[in-house]
Enzyme design. Structure first.
Site, PDB file in Angstrom:
ATOM      1  N   HIS A 237      28.852  36.571 -12.708  1.00 37.12           N
ATOM      2  CA  HIS A 237      27.519  36.860 -12.156  1.00 37.12           C
ATOM      3  C   HIS A 237      27.319  38.374 -11.994  1.00 37.12           C
ATOM      4  O   HIS A 237      27.149  38.866 -10.872  1.00 37.12           O
ATOM      5  CB  HIS A 237      27.351  36.165 -10.796  1.00 37.12           C
ATOM      6  CG  HIS A 237      26.126  35.293 -10.757  1.00 37.12           C
ATOM      7  ND1 HIS A 237      26.026  34.121 -11.479  1.00 37.12           N
ATOM      8  CD2 HIS A 237      24.939  35.429 -10.105  1.00 37.12           C
ATOM      9  CE1 HIS A 237      24.843  33.577 -11.265  1.00 37.12           C
ATOM     10  NE2 HIS A 237      24.160  34.345 -10.442  1.00 37.12           N
ATOM     11  N   THR A 246      20.317  35.705 -19.093  1.00 35.19           N
ATOM     12  CA  THR A 246      21.197  36.529 -19.920  1.00 35.19           C
ATOM     13  C   THR A 246      22.357  35.686 -20.449  1.00 35.19           C
ATOM     14  O   THR A 246      22.705  35.756 -21.625  1.00 35.19           O
ATOM     15  CB  THR A 246      21.732  37.730 -19.101  1.00 35.19           C
ATOM     16  OG1 THR A 246      20.609  38.381 -18.492  1.00 35.19           O
ATOM     17  CG2 THR A 246      22.467  38.713 -19.973  1.00 35.19           C
ATOM     18  N   ARG A 248      22.498  32.429 -20.924  1.00 43.17           N
ATOM     19  CA  ARG A 248      22.110  31.428 -21.930  1.00 43.17           C
ATOM     20  C   ARG A 248      21.773  32.085 -23.262  1.00 43.17           C
ATOM     21  O   ARG A 248      22.000  31.513 -24.315  1.00 43.17           O
ATOM     22  CB  ARG A 248      20.973  30.549 -21.414  1.00 43.17           C
ATOM     23  CG  ARG A 248      21.501  29.462 -20.483  1.00 43.17           C
ATOM     24  CD  ARG A 248      20.447  28.443 -20.104  1.00 43.17           C
ATOM     25  NE  ARG A 248      19.394  29.036 -19.299  1.00 43.17           N
ATOM     26  CZ  ARG A 248      19.491  29.264 -17.993  1.00 43.17           C
ATOM     27  NH1 ARG A 248      20.583  28.951 -17.346  1.00 43.17           N
ATOM     28  NH2 ARG A 248      18.492  29.798 -17.334  1.00 43.17           N
ATOM     29  N   TYR A 278      24.015  20.257 -15.654  1.00 38.72           N
ATOM     30  CA  TYR A 278      24.480  21.603 -16.031  1.00 38.72           C
ATOM     31  C   TYR A 278      25.086  22.306 -14.819  1.00 38.72           C
ATOM     32  O   TYR A 278      26.201  22.814 -14.866  1.00 38.72           O
ATOM     33  CB  TYR A 278      23.275  22.373 -16.584  1.00 38.72           C
ATOM     34  CG  TYR A 278      23.481  23.833 -16.939  1.00 38.72           C
ATOM     35  CD1 TYR A 278      24.281  24.214 -18.013  1.00 38.72           C
ATOM     36  CD2 TYR A 278      22.796  24.836 -16.230  1.00 38.72           C
ATOM     37  CE1 TYR A 278      24.421  25.559 -18.358  1.00 38.72           C
ATOM     38  CE2 TYR A 278      22.925  26.178 -16.582  1.00 38.72           C
ATOM     39  CZ  TYR A 278      23.733  26.530 -17.645  1.00 38.72           C
ATOM     40  OH  TYR A 278      23.858  27.864 -17.993  1.00 38.72           O
ATOM     41  N   ASN A 290      40.749  22.128  -9.347  1.00 44.11           N
ATOM     42  CA  ASN A 290      40.810  21.968 -10.806  1.00 44.11           C
ATOM     43  C   ASN A 290      41.556  23.117 -11.481  1.00 44.11           C
ATOM     44  O   ASN A 290      41.719  23.129 -12.712  1.00 44.11           O
ATOM     45  CB  ASN A 290      39.407  21.770 -11.393  1.00 44.11           C
ATOM     46  CG  ASN A 290      38.921  20.357 -11.130  1.00 44.11           C
ATOM     47  OD1 ASN A 290      39.725  19.412 -11.106  1.00 44.11           O
ATOM     48  ND2 ASN A 290      37.629  20.193 -10.877  1.00 44.11           N
TER      49      ASN A 290
END
Length: 422
Positions: A237, A246, A248, A278, A290
């Site tokens: 970020h 930006t 995408r 998404y 994770n």
């Protein structure tokens, strides 16, 4: 993702034994070091980012690559006018979808105008300052197959400036050398913090440099590395505002090197239609439990690509069918009106505009480009079609024409909105 492959977090929560923490650590290490895992070498507080290759991932990747062959063959079978109209429309939908996700107010009319201006500028080698104009121009650049991937941090900042800077409030502009100096939090729909961007410009720059290398790496399959780079960009970020748009665009850029343009251009729309899924993929990938595994994130985005391809194949199928009918009609009308070769070519272009373009009309300039003739010569063929009753004029300055009601009736397309004022 099919049921047999589960996230580390889910396995941890399902483990009721006293050794759940040790089991979790062991499994995380095993996944990262597995022969079929692609480790990125990029360390984050989540752990080293890595992508495993479970069966479901292989099957989905195969689906995407096979669908690409179909898209590519269909795309090659349609004429240039139609390809351009499709790209033009897809880019404006892309801008609309990505703006909508970021809460930037834009209308379809504005994005269509931005693409039209960018296209004209590309032809003239000059760019007017239409709203979203630079943004449209970047997407148009994807039509050049050799468009460069970013090599330096300055390249990333340059892309950001073109995409977002016009729309960013002064207080949210980057205040570091290239990126933000302060911290940033991403809030979810209920004001809860769903993500905190990386702290400090030095760390932002270091991770972005790793992202640039990851996207260009030849040791990880291209789809996986493009998608993992997208995750990393949004995770970092680097800006206060405009990261989504930006990121995408960068994803589209990275994918455009190996996928067909129509697929790449329909992706933002698919993401916008599934935005909860998404955002959920990001949240899941950032779950500390994770341990930096991006397998599910990659799988989710691959799923979006597959959905985009499905609707694309359907859409192109309809267009190709319409085109076939238009070709038969063109030949019938040519014989009926004993038309000259150039008038027939122009008629075909008018029919394509009618079927596939959003504006539905043509100017002498368009016709000039299509037929590769001068304006004076083109005028003759426009008059030939007008006297055969196949086109009608819908604007005086510049002169605009489109399929007449008779021709539209032959083609089986609907009535039209009011004409422009003369």
């Amino acid at each position: 993702m099919s049921m047999e492959y589960k996230t580390l977090a889910r396995l941890f929560h399902a483990d009721r034994s006293a050794d759940s923490y040790a089991n979790h650590d062991r499994l995380a290490k095993q996944r990262l070091e597995d022969d079929s895992t692609f480790a990125t070498g990029i360390g984050t507080p989540l752990g080293e980012l890595f992508i495993a290759t479970p069966r479901c991932m292989c099957m989905l990747t195969q689906k995407v690559l096979l669908a690409e062959r179909r898209v590519s063959a269909m795309w090659k079978s349609i004429p240039g006018v139609m390809q351009w109209n499709y790209i033009h429309h897809a880019i404006s939908e892309e801008l609309l979808a990505t703006n909508e996700m970021e809460g930037v107010r834009s209308t379809r009319k504005e994005t269509e105008a931005a693409v039209a201006a960018a296209r004209q500028a590309k032809a003239d080698g000059d760019m007017e300052k239409a709203r979203f104009g630079e943004f449209a121009k970047l997407y148009l650049n994807l039509t050049d197959h050799d468009v460069e991937l970013p090599k330096t941090l300055e390249d990333i900042r340059d892309i950001y400036d073109k995409i977002a800077l016009d729309e960013i409030e002064d207080k949210d502009r980057p205040d570091g050398e290239l990126f933000r100096k302060g911290d940033v939090e991403v809030q979810g729909p209920h004001g809860t913090v769903i993500h905190s961007g990386v702290s400090g410009e030095a760390r932002i720059s270091a991770l972005l440099a790793q992202m640039i290398d990851l996207a260009r790496s030849d040791t990880i399959p291209f789809l996986q590395r493009a998608i993992a780079s997208h995750f990393l960009f949004e995770y970092i970020h680097p800006f206060y505002d405009g990261n989504g748009r930006t990121g995408r665009y960068l994803l589209a850029l990275y994918l455009s090197h190996d996928l067909t343009l129509p697929t790449v251009l329909s992706l933002s729309k698919t993401i916008a239609e599934n935005k909860n899924e998404y955002y959920k993929a990001f949240t899941e990938a950032e779950d500390k439990l994770n341990c930096g595994e991006l397998t599910f994130f990659v799988y989710t985005i691959l799923g979006f690509i597959e959905r985009a391809q499905k609707s694309l194949i359907e859409e192109l199928g309809i267009k190709i069918d319409q085109l076939g009918k238009a070709t038969d009609l063109r030949d019938k009308l040519r014989n009926e009106h004993a038309m000259s070769k150039n008038a027939t070519l122009l008629l075909y272009a008018v029919m394509q505009e009618e079927l596939f373009d959003t504006t539905k009309s043509m100017t002498l300039e368009n016709a000039e480009v299509n037929l590769e003739l001068t304006k004076q010569t083109v005028r003759k063929y426009v008059d030939e079609l007008a006297s055969a009753g196949l086109i009608e004029f819908v604007g005086k300055r510049p002169l605009k024409f489109r399929a007449s009601e008779t021709l539209r009736a032959h083609m089986g397309v609907g009535a039209i909105p009011m004409k422009e004022d003369f």
